[in-house]
Each structure stands twice: as structure tokens, then as C-alpha cells.
Design a protein around this motif. Structure first.
Motif, PDB file in Angstrom:
ATOM      1  N   ASP A 217       0.839  -1.201   0.000  1.00 28.80           N
ATOM      2  CA  ASP A 217       0.000   0.000   0.000  1.00 28.80           C
ATOM      3  C   ASP A 217       0.873   1.250   0.000  1.00 28.80           C
ATOM      4  O   ASP A 217       0.566   2.249  -0.662  1.00 28.80           O
ATOM      5  CB  ASP A 217      -0.921   0.006   1.217  1.00 28.80           C
ATOM      6  N   THR A 313      -4.626   4.048   1.591  1.00 26.87           N
ATOM      7  CA  THR A 313      -5.895   3.405   1.240  1.00 26.87           C
ATOM      8  C   THR A 313      -6.828   4.397   0.548  1.00 26.87           C
ATOM      9  O   THR A 313      -7.460   4.076  -0.477  1.00 26.87           O
ATOM     10  CB  THR A 313      -6.569   2.836   2.501  1.00 26.87           C
ATOM     11  N   ARG A 314      -6.927   5.600   1.109  1.00 25.11           N
ATOM     12  CA  ARG A 314      -7.779   6.627   0.507  1.00 25.11           C
ATOM     13  C   ARG A 314      -7.265   7.014  -0.875  1.00 25.11           C
ATOM     14  O   ARG A 314      -8.037   7.137  -1.824  1.00 25.11           O
ATOM     15  CB  ARG A 314      -7.808   7.868   1.406  1.00 25.11           C
ATOM     16  N   LYS A 316      -5.314   5.304  -2.946  1.00 28.78           N
ATOM     17  CA  LYS A 316      -5.379   4.223  -3.937  1.00 28.78           C
ATOM     18  C   LYS A 316      -6.794   3.997  -4.453  1.00 28.78           C
ATOM     19  O   LYS A 316      -6.993   3.474  -5.549  1.00 28.78           O
ATOM     20  CB  LYS A 316      -4.808   2.931  -3.343  1.00 28.78           C
ATOM     21  N   ALA A 317      -7.783   4.400  -3.680  1.00 35.91           N
ATOM     22  CA  ALA A 317      -9.170   4.215  -4.105  1.00 35.91           C
ATOM     23  C   ALA A 317      -9.630   5.298  -5.079  1.00 35.91           C
ATOM     24  O   ALA A 317     -10.653   5.133  -5.754  1.00 35.91           O
ATOM     25  CB  ALA A 317     -10.090   4.214  -2.885  1.00 35.91           C
ATOM     26  N   ASP A 318      -8.866   6.390  -5.180  1.00 35.01           N
ATOM     27  CA  ASP A 318      -9.280   7.533  -6.003  1.00 35.01           C
ATOM     28  C   ASP A 318      -8.667   7.416  -7.408  1.00 35.01           C
ATOM     29  O   ASP A 318      -7.672   8.047  -7.731  1.00 35.01           O
ATOM     30  CB  ASP A 318      -8.854   8.838  -5.333  1.00 35.01           C
ATOM     31  N   LYS A 319      -9.274   6.578  -8.244  1.00 34.31           N
ATOM     32  CA  LYS A 319      -8.734   6.330  -9.583  1.00 34.31           C
ATOM     33  C   LYS A 319      -8.785   7.583 -10.460  1.00 34.31           C
ATOM     34  O   LYS A 319      -7.945   7.774 -11.336  1.00 34.31           O
ATOM     35  CB  LYS A 319      -9.506   5.194 -10.255  1.00 34.31           C
TER      36      LYS A 319
END
Length: 465
Positions: A217, A313-314, A316-319
Motif C-alpha cells: 500500500d 488506502t484513501r 489508492k481508491a481515487d482512480k
């Protein structure tokens, strides 16, 4: 996997234009026991003028590097390539090699019509012991003694670090001696800083780097500038679309909410700012990377591991943000213009399979048959180097017009009073530098420079005809 430790001595520091004068390599097994070695020199090429400072450093005289009993540069590279291919696959290792020696080796192969990427093809991979020492100085400082200057700054010169860590009798700037010193330091790290050594071996492989940065991560990236470490807590968000071996990562010390709120022009400004928070990670160049659990707390920028993971985490979720960052990074990158100098175009494009076959054929026939092969090459860079090789070794095989064209191009470079950005060393430039060095030289250095001054005078006369 075995190691190939190697080093070069050259006519100067211009990796695109200077020449290897001495090449040495030692092959070891995985336990660093020697299993083979090569040491070879070559004579000076007719279109190359050594930098007088380089001759002072490596101790070579102009008489020694122009001796007729030395192998030609082409002959040297044929033997070097044959040996290195015989030793492949291996991990190719030097000292500051990724910034210097490897570029010289690639250019020497390219300019003698050989595939240039020997150290990272054919199952080979590469690493750099200077980077290993730098990493150990941060992660396991008790494992290696790093000398410091009067201001307390670390010194990573090979001869100084090797001497401080017990390598005695080192003749610096001799290729074979420098290889032996490099192996000695590698053993020191293996024995005294095993975690750094294990990462060094692991991340010499592109596949291992790629798997690690994709699976983690977040991780620590360390880079050294002017012998000082800079640390970045990285989350990878994409690849450079123009370079498959380059991944892009964000330094997570940036506020993600603030970053998301930026307009496109503001994001473009952000990626261009210094220090750069978007880092380029070359997966095939043994980057200094480590997991968060292996990273000292002092280099994490005051962030706890849990806070880093939350940010990662935040992010990586924002493509959508990933796509915007990739686009901004590519737009902010300076446009690279095609150089007017063929030597600087090594990385412009890969050699085609057809030209690789023609190159292989070139080395299996006599010089007369090579002329037609060179003219059949589709790559203008290879035709340029092929014609120059024929001009160097059998010029009468070229047409009078082509021979005159190459004569003029070489003469123009040799006699240039000013060289653009100091790309190569010309006779007038070398003469001025030699006179400057002579003012403070004495003993053997004075004799060496005086002999070189005489050579330059003769070379200027010959080139002016």
C-alpha cells in the motif's frame, strides 16, 4: 545467481562522447567467491581527445594509450561482449555504475554495432554498490564505516570508503583494483548489514521491484543527492505511458484532500514544484526501496504507520485522481528534442530485429563485405557508427565522397575552439586545460602533461592538413 562486478577507466566524464580505455570485471558466485575475471585495455580512437584531467586521475600517459601493441577499441569491445555474454545471466554490479560506467558500456557497444543493453537483457539485471553503501548508512549504520569531510558530510568515494573499511593497498582509478575494492565492500555489507544486502539482491531484479511496489500500500523510497539522503513515503498510482520501466508514485506526506481539490492548472503546477512529490521509480534500476516495517521511524516524516496506511488506502481508491496525476506529470515533463549529435540518441528508439540481424552479420565477415551491410541498416544511428568504424579501420573501402565527409566531420570536432556545453574534448580545449594544469604540476604529473601537450600540438598539425 552469479555477480559480475565491473569498472572502467575512460578518456573523460562525457558518457556519450568519451571512450573506455580500460575495462575490468570479476565474476563471482552467489557467495562472492571469484569464478572468473577479465582485464583489457584499448588504444585511443582517432576521433577522441582525452580530457587532461582524466589522464591525471587514471595516471595513463598519452604514449601508453596510443601504443600500437594495444588492442583497438573495436577488438576490446568484441572480447568484452563475448566474455560478458558467456557469464550471463548475472547481476551486473559496479560502483556508481548506474550513473556512469553502464552508460559508457552501452555507448561502447552501440558505437561498435552491438546491442547496447547487455546488462539488463539476456536474463541479466543490475545494481550499484555505492547505492548499497548509501542505503546501509541510513538503515544499518553500524554495518559500514562512512568517512566524513571537515564539515561532517558523508564521503562515498570508493577509495576513501574502501580504505576506511579495511581494503589496504588500493590503487585507485585502476579498473581491476576498483573492482576488487567494490567486491570487498559488498562483502562488508553482506556480513555486517544483512538486511540491506538482502534487499540489494532482491531489488536488483525488475520483476521483484514491480511486484513489491504494486503489492505494498505504501513503502519508503530513498534517493541520495550530493551524498545526502532524501526519503519519500510512496504509494504507486500508475506508469509512465512512454516508459514501461518507470512507475509513478505520490509522496503521502501530501494532504490528499487538498490535492483532490486542485484544478487542472493547479495540479500541473504542483507536479512541477520542487521538491517533487511525484516520484519516478525505475523498476529496472535497483531503486532504494523498503517496507514501512523496515524503515526507521525518523525517516517517515512524523507519520505513524497507521496514518500512512490510511492515507494510502484513501489515495489508492481515487482512480480519477490517479488519471489526473498521470496526465499532469506527462504534461509537465520537459519535451525532449532530438539531439543533432548521433551519440546522444542512444535512447531515442530501440534497434529493430532486422537491424540486429544485420549487426550480427557485420561481425562475421571481412571489412570489404561490411560496407554493404552498413549501407543496408535501416537505423541512421547505426549507419553513422558503421561508416565511422569502416573509416577508422579500412577507410579506402568507402567512396571518396563519403570518406571526405567523415574526414571533415571528425576534423571539425577535433579543431573546435568552443564545444557546445562541453559535450566532448577538442584539441584547443584540451590544450587550454593542459596549460592550466601545468602551472601547478610537478614531478611525474608535469612529465605526463608535457608529453600530452606535445601530442596535442602534433594532433592539431595533422588535423589541419
Amino acid at each position: 545467481m552469479s555477480f559480475v562486478f565491473y569498472d572502467t577507466e575512460t578518456t573523460g566524464l562525457a558518457t556519450d562522447f568519451d571512450q573506455i580505455l580500460q575495462f575490468a570485471a570479476i565474476r563471482t558466485d552467489a557467495d562472492l567467491n571469484e569464478t572468473g575475471r577479465i582485464e583489457i585495455r584499448s588504444r585511443l580512437r582517432p576521433h577522441v581527445i582525452p580530457h587532461p584531467g582524466a589522464l591525471r586521475v587514471n595516471g595513463m600517459t598519452i604514449g601508453e594509450i596510443t601504443a600500437n601493441d594495444l588492442p583497438s577499441h573495436y577488438e576490446m569491445m568484441r572480447e568484452v561482449r563475448s566474455t560478458l555474454l558467456e557469464w550471463s545471466p548475472a547481476i551486473f554490479v559496479g560502483y556508481n555504475s548506474l550513473n556512469f560506467d553502464e552508460h559508457l558500456l552501452r555507448q561502447a557497444l552501440f558505437q561498435t554495432l552491438h546491442p547496447p543493453y547487455l546488462s539488463n537483457t539476456n536474463g541479466n539485471c543490475r545494481a550499484d554498490v555505492m547505492h548499497l553503501l548509501q542505503e546501509a548508512s541510513v538503515f544499518e549504520p553500524s554495518g559500514i564505516e562512512i568517512p566524513k569531510d571537515a564539515y561532517g558530510s558523508a564521503i562515498f568515494r570508493l577509495e576513501d570508503v574502501a580504505r576506511r573499511n579495511g581494503f589496504s593497498g588500493h590503487i585507485a582509478h585502476n579498473a581491476l583494483e576498483d573492482v576488487l575494492a567494490t567486491i570487498h565492500l559488498a562483502r562488508c555489507i553482506r556480513d555486517n548489514a544483512p538486511d540491506c544486502w538482502n534487499r540489494f539482491v532482491r531489488f536488483s531484479k525488475k520483476a521483484s521491484v514491480s511486484a513489491f511496489i504494486e503489492d505494498e500500500d505504501a513503502f519508503l523510497l530513498t534517493e541520495f543527492y550530493f551524498n545526502r539522503p532524501y526519503h519519500y513515503i510512496i504509494a504507486v498510482f500508475g506508469k509512465d505511458p512512454s516508459q514501461d520501466n518507470v512507475s509513478l508514485g505520490l509522496d503521502l506526506r501530501v494532504n490528499i484532500d487538498w490535492l483532490t481539490s486542485l484544478s487542472t492548472p493547479q495540479l500541473l503546477e504542483f507536479v512541477g514544484q520542487s521538491p517533487k512529490r511525484v516520484r519516478r521509480i525505475r523498476t529496472n534500476a535497483a531503486p532504494m526501496i523498503a517496507s514501512l516495517e523496515d524503515a526507521p521511524d525518523a525517516v517517515k516524516g512524523g507519520l505513524s504507520d497507521s496514518e500512512i496506511i490510511n492515507r494510502a488506502t484513501r489515495f489508492k481508491a481515487d482512480k480519477a485522481l490517479h488519471s489526473r496525476l498521470v496526465a499532469a506529470t506527462m504534461e509537465a515533463r520537459a519535451k525532449r528534442e532530438v539531439s543533432p549529435f548521433i551519440e546522444e540518441r542512444l535512447y531515442d528508439t530501440f534497434i529493430s530485429r532486422d537491424d540486429e540481424r544485420r549487426m550480427e552479420l557485420f561481425h562475421s565477415v571481412d571489412w570489404a563485405a561490411r560496407v554493404q551491410i552498413v549501407e543496408s541498416l535501416g537505423d541512421d544511428r547505426l549507419r553513422y557508427f558503421g561508416r565511422r568504424l569502416i573509416h577508422e579501420y579500412s577507410p579506402l573501402l568507402l567512396s571518396p565522397a563519403l570518406r571526405a565527409e567523415i574526414d571533415y566531420a571528425i576534423r571539425s570536432r577535433l579543431l573546435a575552439h568552443e564545444v557546445p556545453d562541453g559535450k566532448w574534448t577538442s584539441i584547443p580545449v584540451a590544450a587550454r586545460m593542459t596549460e592550466k594544469l601545468l602551472r601547478t604540476a610537478s614531478g611525474r604529473a608535469y612529465e605526463q602533461l608535457s608529453e600530452y601537450r606535445g601530442y596535442l600540438t602534433m594532433a592539431a598539425t595533422m588535423s589541419s592538413r
